[in-house]
Scaffold this motif. Structure first.
Motif, PDB file in Angstrom:
ATOM      1  N   ILE A 155     -48.766 -81.656  32.111  1.00 22.41           N
ATOM      2  CA  ILE A 155     -47.656 -82.413  32.673  1.00 22.41           C
ATOM      3  C   ILE A 155     -48.149 -83.848  32.828  1.00 22.41           C
ATOM      4  CG2 ILE A 155     -46.035 -82.670  34.592  1.00 22.41           C
ATOM      5  CD1 ILE A 155     -46.580 -79.728  35.279  1.00 22.41           C
ATOM      6  N   SER A 156     -47.454 -84.774  32.208  1.00 22.33           N
ATOM      7  CA  SER A 156     -47.809 -86.182  32.376  1.00 22.33           C
ATOM      8  C   SER A 156     -47.046 -86.751  33.569  1.00 22.33           C
ATOM      9  CB  SER A 156     -47.481 -86.984  31.119  1.00 22.33           C
ATOM     10  OG  SER A 156     -46.089 -86.959  30.854  1.00 22.33           O
ATOM     11  N   ILE A 157     -47.703 -87.625  34.308  1.00 21.88           N
ATOM     12  CA  ILE A 157     -47.090 -88.315  35.434  1.00 21.88           C
ATOM     13  C   ILE A 157     -47.539 -89.764  35.389  1.00 21.88           C
ATOM     14  CG2 ILE A 157     -47.012 -86.271  36.925  1.00 21.88           C
ATOM     15  CD1 ILE A 157     -49.470 -87.481  38.410  1.00 21.88           C
ATOM     16  N   THR A 158     -46.941 -90.592  36.222  1.00 26.52           N
ATOM     17  CA  THR A 158     -47.512 -91.896  36.513  1.00 26.52           C
ATOM     18  C   THR A 158     -47.930 -91.892  37.977  1.00 26.52           C
ATOM     19  OG1 THR A 158     -45.344 -92.858  37.056  1.00 26.52           O
ATOM     20  CG2 THR A 158     -46.150 -93.094  34.788  1.00 26.52           C
ATOM     21  N   SER A 159     -48.974 -92.663  38.274  1.00 24.15           N
ATOM     22  CA  SER A 159     -49.496 -92.738  39.632  1.00 24.15           C
ATOM     23  C   SER A 159     -50.004 -94.150  39.878  1.00 24.15           C
ATOM     24  CB  SER A 159     -50.636 -91.732  39.822  1.00 24.15           C
ATOM     25  OG  SER A 159     -51.154 -91.775  41.147  1.00 24.15           O
ATOM     26  N   SER A 222     -56.179 -75.070  39.435  1.00 29.63           N
ATOM     27  CA  SER A 222     -57.498 -75.533  39.013  1.00 29.63           C
ATOM     28  C   SER A 222     -57.478 -76.767  38.130  1.00 29.63           C
ATOM     29  CB  SER A 222     -58.226 -74.406  38.256  1.00 29.63           C
ATOM     30  OG  SER A 222     -57.499 -74.041  37.099  1.00 29.63           O
ATOM     31  N   GLY A 223     -56.314 -77.269  37.741  1.00 28.94           N
ATOM     32  CA  GLY A 223     -56.263 -78.395  36.835  1.00 28.94           C
ATOM     33  C   GLY A 223     -56.738 -79.689  37.474  1.00 28.94           C
ATOM     34  N   GLN A 224     -57.587 -80.435  36.788  1.00 35.20           N
ATOM     35  CA  GLN A 224     -58.100 -81.710  37.272  1.00 35.20           C
ATOM     36  C   GLN A 224     -57.353 -82.848  36.581  1.00 35.20           C
ATOM     37  OE1 GLN A 224     -60.310 -82.172  39.791  1.00 35.20           O
ATOM     38  NE2 GLN A 224     -60.174 -79.955  40.027  1.00 35.20           N
ATOM     39  N   PRO A 225     -56.818 -83.805  37.339  1.00 31.45           N
ATOM     40  CA  PRO A 225     -56.097 -84.920  36.730  1.00 31.45           C
ATOM     41  C   PRO A 225     -56.995 -85.725  35.792  1.00 31.45           C
ATOM     42  CG  PRO A 225     -55.703 -84.833  39.101  1.00 31.45           C
ATOM     43  CD  PRO A 225     -56.823 -83.876  38.809  1.00 31.45           C
ATOM     44  N   GLN A 226     -56.414 -86.173  34.687  1.00 32.19           N
ATOM     45  CA  GLN A 226     -57.139 -86.997  33.721  1.00 32.19           C
ATOM     46  C   GLN A 226     -56.405 -88.322  33.574  1.00 32.19           C
ATOM     47  OE1 GLN A 226     -57.268 -85.410  29.731  1.00 32.19           O
ATOM     48  NE2 GLN A 226     -57.889 -87.382  28.858  1.00 32.19           N
ATOM     49  N   LEU A 227     -57.090 -89.420  33.848  1.00 31.93           N
ATOM     50  CA  LEU A 227     -56.499 -90.749  33.745  1.00 31.93           C
ATOM     51  C   LEU A 227     -56.470 -91.172  32.277  1.00 31.93           C
ATOM     52  CD1 LEU A 227     -55.406 -93.129  35.426  1.00 31.93           C
ATOM     53  CD2 LEU A 227     -57.752 -94.010  35.524  1.00 31.93           C
ATOM     54  N   LEU A 228     -55.259 -91.416  31.756  1.00 33.85           N
ATOM     55  CA  LEU A 228     -55.110 -91.788  30.353  1.00 33.85           C
ATOM     56  C   LEU A 228     -55.222 -93.287  30.128  1.00 33.85           C
ATOM     57  CD1 LEU A 228     -52.352 -89.691  28.534  1.00 33.85           C
ATOM     58  CD2 LEU A 228     -54.818 -89.618  28.266  1.00 33.85           C
ATOM     59  N   THR A 229     -54.795 -94.078  31.103  1.00 31.75           N
ATOM     60  CA  THR A 229     -54.827 -95.525  30.955  1.00 31.75           C
ATOM     61  C   THR A 229     -55.413 -96.150  32.213  1.00 31.75           C
ATOM     62  OG1 THR A 229     -52.582 -95.791  31.837  1.00 31.75           O
ATOM     63  CG2 THR A 229     -52.806 -95.527  29.453  1.00 31.75           C
ATOM     64  N   THR A 230     -55.954 -97.330  32.084  1.00 29.86           N
ATOM     65  CA  THR A 230     -56.470 -98.056  33.235  1.00 29.86           C
ATOM     66  C   THR A 230     -56.482 -99.533  32.911  1.00 29.86           C
ATOM     67  OG1 THR A 230     -58.294 -98.219  34.825  1.00 29.86           O
ATOM     68  CG2 THR A 230     -58.893 -97.906  32.516  1.00 29.86           C
ATOM     69  N   GLY A 231     -56.376-100.380  33.917  1.00 35.24           N
ATOM     70  CA  GLY A 231     -56.357-101.820  33.711  1.00 35.24           C
ATOM     71  C   GLY A 231     -55.392-102.499  34.662  1.00 35.24           C
ATOM     72  N   GLU A 232     -55.352-103.814  34.620  1.00 36.08           N
ATOM     73  CA  GLU A 232     -54.503-104.577  35.516  1.00 36.08           C
ATOM     74  C   GLU A 232     -53.129-104.818  34.889  1.00 36.08           C
ATOM     75  OE1 GLU A 232     -56.357-107.994  37.195  1.00 36.08           O
ATOM     76  OE2 GLU A 232     -58.154-106.904  37.797  1.00 36.08           O
ATOM     77  N   TRP A 233     -52.431-103.746  34.625  1.00 36.71           N
ATOM     78  CA  TRP A 233     -51.083-103.757  34.095  1.00 36.71           C
ATOM     79  C   TRP A 233     -50.439-102.413  34.411  1.00 36.71           C
ATOM     80  CZ3 TRP A 233     -52.452-100.056  30.495  1.00 36.71           C
ATOM     81  CH2 TRP A 233     -53.737-100.148  29.946  1.00 36.71           C
ATOM     82  N   ASP A 234     -49.124-102.312  34.216  1.00 35.08           N
ATOM     83  CA  ASP A 234     -48.367-101.112  34.602  1.00 35.08           C
ATOM     84  C   ASP A 234     -47.720-100.461  33.386  1.00 35.08           C
ATOM     85  OD1 ASP A 234     -48.198-101.396  37.765  1.00 35.08           O
ATOM     86  OD2 ASP A 234     -47.848-103.377  36.910  1.00 35.08           O
ATOM     87  N   LEU A 235     -47.663 -99.132  33.409  1.00 32.77           N
ATOM     88  CA  LEU A 235     -46.965 -98.360  32.378  1.00 32.77           C
ATOM     89  C   LEU A 235     -46.033 -97.361  33.054  1.00 32.77           C
ATOM     90  CD1 LEU A 235     -49.895 -97.681  29.893  1.00 32.77           C
ATOM     91  CD2 LEU A 235     -48.076 -99.376  29.651  1.00 32.77           C
ATOM     92  N   ASN A 236     -44.880 -97.107  32.425  1.00 31.11           N
ATOM     93  CA  ASN A 236     -43.868 -96.257  33.031  1.00 31.11           C
ATOM     94  C   ASN A 236     -43.231 -95.324  32.005  1.00 31.11           C
ATOM     95  OD1 ASN A 236     -43.248 -97.221  35.997  1.00 31.11           O
ATOM     96  ND2 ASN A 236     -43.599 -99.081  34.809  1.00 31.11           N
ATOM     97  N   VAL A 237     -42.575 -94.307  32.512  1.00 31.21           N
ATOM     98  CA  VAL A 237     -41.732 -93.357  31.771  1.00 31.21           C
ATOM     99  C   VAL A 237     -42.466 -92.738  30.582  1.00 31.21           C
ATOM    100  CG1 VAL A 237     -39.386 -92.940  30.957  1.00 31.21           C
ATOM    101  CG2 VAL A 237     -39.857 -94.972  32.333  1.00 31.21           C
ATOM    102  N   PRO A 238     -43.551 -92.020  30.790  1.00 32.86           N
ATOM    103  CA  PRO A 238     -44.219 -91.355  29.663  1.00 32.86           C
ATOM    104  C   PRO A 238     -43.318 -90.299  29.040  1.00 32.86           C
ATOM    105  CG  PRO A 238     -45.116 -90.601  31.772  1.00 32.86           C
ATOM    106  CD  PRO A 238     -44.207 -91.752  32.080  1.00 32.86           C
ATOM    107  N   THR A 239     -43.197 -90.347  27.711  1.00 31.56           N
ATOM    108  CA  THR A 239     -42.319 -89.437  26.966  1.00 31.56           C
ATOM    109  C   THR A 239     -43.083 -88.879  25.778  1.00 31.56           C
ATOM    110  OG1 THR A 239     -40.391 -90.765  27.591  1.00 31.56           O
ATOM    111  CG2 THR A 239     -40.114 -89.224  25.763  1.00 31.56           C
ATOM    112  N   TRP A 240     -43.154 -87.556  25.689  1.00 32.90           N
ATOM    113  CA  TRP A 240     -43.944 -86.895  24.656  1.00 32.90           C
ATOM    114  C   TRP A 240     -43.215 -86.877  23.313  1.00 32.90           C
ATOM    115  CZ3 TRP A 240     -48.785 -84.490  25.456  1.00 32.90           C
ATOM    116  CH2 TRP A 240     -49.227 -84.454  26.788  1.00 32.90           C
ATOM    117  N   SER A 241     -43.985 -87.014  22.224  1.00 31.83           N
ATOM    118  CA  SER A 241     -43.441 -86.784  20.888  1.00 31.83           C
ATOM    119  C   SER A 241     -43.243 -85.286  20.695  1.00 31.83           C
ATOM    120  CB  SER A 241     -44.384 -87.338  19.819  1.00 31.83           C
ATOM    121  OG  SER A 241     -45.636 -86.656  19.846  1.00 31.83           O
TER     122      SER A 241
END
Length: 284
Positions: A155-159, A222-241
């Motif tokens: 499950i992808s989320i934004t945080s 048991s699932g551990q969150p995995q950070l996909l992006t990082t940096g001083e900018w924002d990303l929104n609305v992840p949508t899977w292909s």
């Protein structure tokens, strides 16, 4: 003879503030993959606690039966069906520090009571047949915009994520006892133009990034969150292909992003490790 329509007009009265306590609103309907059920959100005002409340409801289209799927002691929203229709992911304020009544440190003055960091909803999942919900995230930046991978394995989320500290779990912390530290340790430092938002709250230097949550039904705790992006900018609305090989997001990773009203579409590799700058597709 008085008509029914004139009777309704005669019996009408002006709207008063307490009428709002009787209003029930619905939002975000989601049809199950097999097309026989609809998950939706019921909203109401909890006068006793002076709060807005919401719950995930489930309606069977074959029988017209409706039941509440999430507990009523905390708000819930954003229901999202798993691809097989067996589970519903959703966001909720339940869970200790992130609950409405217990948010923040104990005995600390509400200097930044509207801060979303540390008080945001978390990601939960519940079986569509009912049962005990399971909390999948416990992040200071909370969870937003959930979306299932096509195979149901993530499950992808934004945080909200600090550019330097990355993902931070919620921890129970004791309030400082020294007066100066107590009243100044949570001072909000602002170094950017975009540091708060109506309906969201204060987020300061935190940025919204994409996080992956593994999901295995036999061990969903048991699932551990995995950070996909990082940096001083924002990303929104992840949508899977459809094939699950890419995630499209909206944002602006350019240095002047706070000064322009321009957004770009980027593609992410869900298997990307470590987090990388997304690939730009086009901008508007």
């Amino acid at each position: 003879m008085t008509s029914k329509s004139s009777e309704r007009i005669t019996s009408a009265r002006p709207l008063i503030s307490r009428d709002l306590l009787r209003v029930r609103m619905v939002s975000d309907p989601r049809i199950s993959p097999e097309g026989t059920r609809v998950a939706w959100v019921l909203h109401w005002i909890d006068a006793a606690h002076n709060q807005n409340r919401s719950a995930i409801m489930l309606t069977n289209l074959n029988t017209d039966e409706t039941r509440q799927l999430t507990p009523g002691d905390a708000s819930a929203s954003h229901p999202r069906w798993s691809p097989d229709g067996e589970y519903l992911a959703y966001l909720s304020t339940a869970g200790g520090r992130n609950g409405n009544e217990t948010a923040g440190r104990p005995d600390r003055p509400p200097l930044h009571g509207a801060s979303v960091v540390g008080n945001a909803p978390q990601l939960f999942v519940v079986a569509s047949i009912g049962g005990e919900p399971h909390q999948l995230t416990n992040l200071i930046g909370g969870a937003a915009q959930p979306a299932w991978s096509p195979d149901g394995g993530h499950i992808s989320i934004t945080s909200f994520v600090h550019p330097e500290r990355g993902l931070e779990p919620v921890r129970d912390e004791q309030a400082p006892t020294e007066p100066y530290e107590r009243f100044n340790s949570d001072v909000l430092v602002v170094r950017r133009l975009h540091w708060k938002m109506d309906g969201v709250g204060y987020f300061g230097e935190y940025r919204r990034h994409v996080v992956l949550i593994p999901f295995v039904p036999s061990s969903i705790d048991s699932g551990q969150p995995q950070l996909l992006t990082t940096g001083e900018w924002d990303l929104n609305v992840p949508t899977w292909s459809p094939d699950g090989r890419q995630i499209a997001v909206i944002g602006n990773v350019k240095r002047d992003a706070d000064f322009v009203r321009r957004q770009f579409v980027y593609l992410l590799d869900p298997n990307g490790t470590p987090p990388v700058l997304p690939e730009e597709v086009f901008g508007l």
